[in-house]
Design an enzyme around this catalytic site. Structure first.
Site, PDB file in Angstrom:
ATOM      1  N   HIS A 131       0.836  -1.206   0.000  1.00  0.00           N
ATOM      2  CA  HIS A 131       0.000   0.000   0.000  1.00  0.00           C
ATOM      3  C   HIS A 131       0.868   1.252   0.000  1.00  0.00           C
ATOM      4  O   HIS A 131       0.609   2.202  -0.748  1.00  0.00           O
ATOM      5  CB  HIS A 131      -0.912  -0.003   1.228  1.00  0.00           C
ATOM      6  N   GLU A 190       3.898 -20.122 -18.239  1.00  0.00           N
ATOM      7  CA  GLU A 190       4.550 -19.847 -16.950  1.00  0.00           C
ATOM      8  C   GLU A 190       5.167 -21.099 -16.340  1.00  0.00           C
ATOM      9  O   GLU A 190       5.747 -21.049 -15.256  1.00  0.00           O
ATOM     10  CB  GLU A 190       3.547 -19.228 -15.976  1.00  0.00           C
ATOM     11  N   ASP A 218       6.085 -16.597 -12.381  1.00  0.00           N
ATOM     12  CA  ASP A 218       6.129 -18.036 -12.101  1.00  0.00           C
ATOM     13  C   ASP A 218       7.141 -18.762 -12.983  1.00  0.00           C
ATOM     14  O   ASP A 218       7.746 -19.736 -12.550  1.00  0.00           O
ATOM     15  CB  ASP A 218       4.740 -18.655 -12.280  1.00  0.00           C
ATOM     16  N   CYS A 243       3.044 -10.712 -19.400  1.00  0.00           N
ATOM     17  CA  CYS A 243       2.312 -10.001 -18.359  1.00  0.00           C
ATOM     18  C   CYS A 243       2.965 -10.120 -16.993  1.00  0.00           C
ATOM     19  O   CYS A 243       2.406  -9.692 -15.992  1.00  0.00           O
ATOM     20  CB  CYS A 243       0.864 -10.484 -18.291  1.00  0.00           C
TER      21      CYS A 243
END
Length: 568
Positions: A186, A428, A452, A499
């Site tokens: 955050h 992946e 991954d 991605c």
């Protein structure tokens, strides 16, 4: 000192050492559960009032999107399971409110912290933030105050919660240093939103740095200079001005094409987790969404989302994007990402277990509901479907067969959808990369999930700090698998995207360009910089380096070669 740069820029100022008051939770036996439950309910009301004030403060100081987190915090205090759990411990175990709250919160936090996904771990931080505020109200302890900062300061803390950042005076806070957190925490997200330089992962920062120390932080490389000389201050002040000018230059890239120096065009897209994230992608000139992580629709709730709920959310994003592509990844939970209401099995090796496409093919009731929602939404935009964690051809064929069955259902119901919707897979798992020539005959596109792929190729748990040094996207084995995947995809006439986090790495950008990557999907905050950097590289020129680069023995050699021969 050094840490991980999580928000770009130079910060120069005095240290504001921020420490929360310690909460010592003592277990007490109570005689009157009714009175104790009343005390708990009163504390809930008072805490909710505080959170409502923080929401107003965040709206004023940060922004509407960022302030939404306090709506979620308020909802946590109204969660019937949480309230019932605390009341049950008070009534049946005769426990004091503080201890009961702490016990219930620790149970829920443990569920989230067992999950390796950084975004979901951040939800544990939210829950802890809310519970600490509730406990302080119960114990009559005042919160630490960041509103008192009245000079140019760099906040140094173990970590900052949403409540803390809402109080920050953004005109006086010129930097943030935390011991915990990463790029998806955050604090890092807020720092990037406010364009405040930030560094996380700085060991013993609150012990080494003293209140009032004068320091310089570099949010690009994670460097911290303590009590700098006048020459160092002057040098970094000039650098800060240069960076501010560069940010303005990046804004001019918003509506330009993503095109290399020698005229090669690619697509720069964004990764999103919720429909709210799409606004930032569009603001930063995104040419589409390369990854919509749909698992977040299934989290933070006590039941599966309905077809209608999912349809409405997918439709909103598709309509906002218009003709730009929206790649929706089907449900990727199980193993390390728990859904308590599904009672998934505990596993010794969750990353290698019952998850993603494996779970969906087994639980077709869940899978079909999601596919119906995606297909229905496809008539409102340019949607593509992507399957995660594919390791063999049968998984692709079985998933495609289910899509065809769902399409037939929709036809019979006269529900419109895109008959020619593209279907792709995440590459992946090393098996998928090695076998990519065969896989490419079965699908319309590949999207390389480097997070991954690196983990599986190098046998490194990316959540394990003790071996984090082994997790490296410059490893020659990883880069060779990426090149193989791109080349095999192109041989079969399909497009190939990426991605994973590597897609937004400024050093790898020219290398991936030279390999022929068609789509780069990354966080919204990285897109303008990627488009700017792209125009400075020639695909053909960098291609001359590929064979040499990919034959180097170590990740360190690869990174050094890029620095000296490509980035320069």
């Amino acid at each position: 000192m050094k840490g991980i740069g999580t928000s770009s820029g130079i910060g120069i100022g005095k240290v504001f050492l921020f420490k929360e008051p310690e909460l010592k939770i003592i277990k007490k036996d109570i005689e009157n559960p009714g009175l104790e439950i009343q005390r708990f309910e009163n504390a809930l009301k008072d805490t909710k009032k505080e959170i409502d004030k923080l929401h107003e403060l965040s709206l004023k100081n940060i922004g509407e999107k960022e302030a939404e987190i306090f709506i979620a915090h308020s909802m946590m205090l109204e969660d019937p399971e949480f309230i019932a759990g605390v009341k049950d411990k008070i009534e049946n175990e005769k426990l004091n409110s503080e201890y009961a709250v702490n016990e219930v919160v620790n149970f829920y936090v443990s569920l989230f912290e067992d999950i390796e996904d950084e975004y979901l771990k951040a939800r544990a931080v939210d829950l802890q933030d809310v519970s600490k505020r509730l406990l302080r109200v119960l114990m009559g302890i005042k919160s630490a105050d960041l509103t008192i900062i009245d000079e140019k300061s760099i906040i140094v803390a173990e970590d900052l919660t949403p409540s803390d950042t809402a109080q920050m005076n953004k005109d006086m806070v010129v930097g943030i240093v935390t011991e915990l957190g990463g790029r998806t925490s955050h604090t890092s997200i807020i720092a990037r939103t406010l364009e405040i330089p930030a560094i996380s992962g700085v060991k013993d920062a609150t012990k080494t740095l003293k209140h009032g120390d004068y320091i310089i932080i570099n949010g690009d490389n994670g460097e911290i200079i303590i009590n700098p000389s006048s020459d160092e201050i002057k040098k970094y002040e000039e650098k800060a001005i240069e960076l501010a000018d560069f940010r303005k230059k990046l804004l001019t890239m918003k509506d330009r094409e993503s095109i290399s120096k020698d005229g090669h065009k690619v697509e720069i897209a964004g990764n999103i987790g919720t429909p709210k994230d799409i606004d930032k992608v569009i603001e930063n000139g995104g040419e589409g969404v390369g990854l919509y992580r749909t698992e977040f629709l299934y989290m933070d709730r006590d039941r599966l989302p309905s077809e209608e709920e999912q349809f409405e959310l997918y439709k909103i994003v598709a309509q906002k994007l218009g003709t730009r592509p929206l790649v929706i990844r089907t449900l990727d939970v199980g193993g390390d990402k728990e859904l308590p209401y599904l009672s998934l099995p505990k596993e010794m090796n969750p990353f290698l277990g019952y998850r993603a496409i494996r779970l969906c093919l087994d639980r077709q009731d869940i899978f079909r509901t999601q596919l119906r929602a995606i297909l229905r939404a496809s008539s409102f935009g340019n949607i593509k479907i992507m399957f995660p964690m594919i390791s063999n051809i049968k998984e692709i064929r079985d998933a495609k067969a289910i899509i065809e069955e769902v399409k037939e259902e929709l036809r019979k119901e006269n529900i419109p959808f895109d008959e020619d919707i593209e279907i792709g897979i995440m590459v992946e798992i090393p098996a998928a990369a090695i076998h990519s020539r065969i896989f490419a005959k079965e699908v319309d596109f590949f999207s390389i999930g480097t997070n991954d792929l690196i983990q599986y190729t190098l046998a490194v748990d990316r959540g394990n700090q003790d071996i984090a040094y082994l997790y490296n996207q410059y490893h020659p084995a990883v880069l060779n698998l990426i090149r193989m995947t791109i080349e095999n995809g192109h041989k079969e006439g399909i497009w190939v995207g990426m991605c994973g986090e590597a897609a937004g790495d400024k050093k790898l950008l020219p290398v991936l360009l030279a390999m022929g990557l068609d789509e780069f999907s990354m966080s919204a905050s990285s897109m303008l910089r990627a488009r700017y950097d792209l125009q400075n590289y020639s695909k053909e020129e960098v291609q001359k380096h590929l064979d040499t680069l990919l034959s180097l023995p170590t990740a360190e050699d690869v990174e050094k070669y890029i620095d000296e021969n490509i980035i320069k």
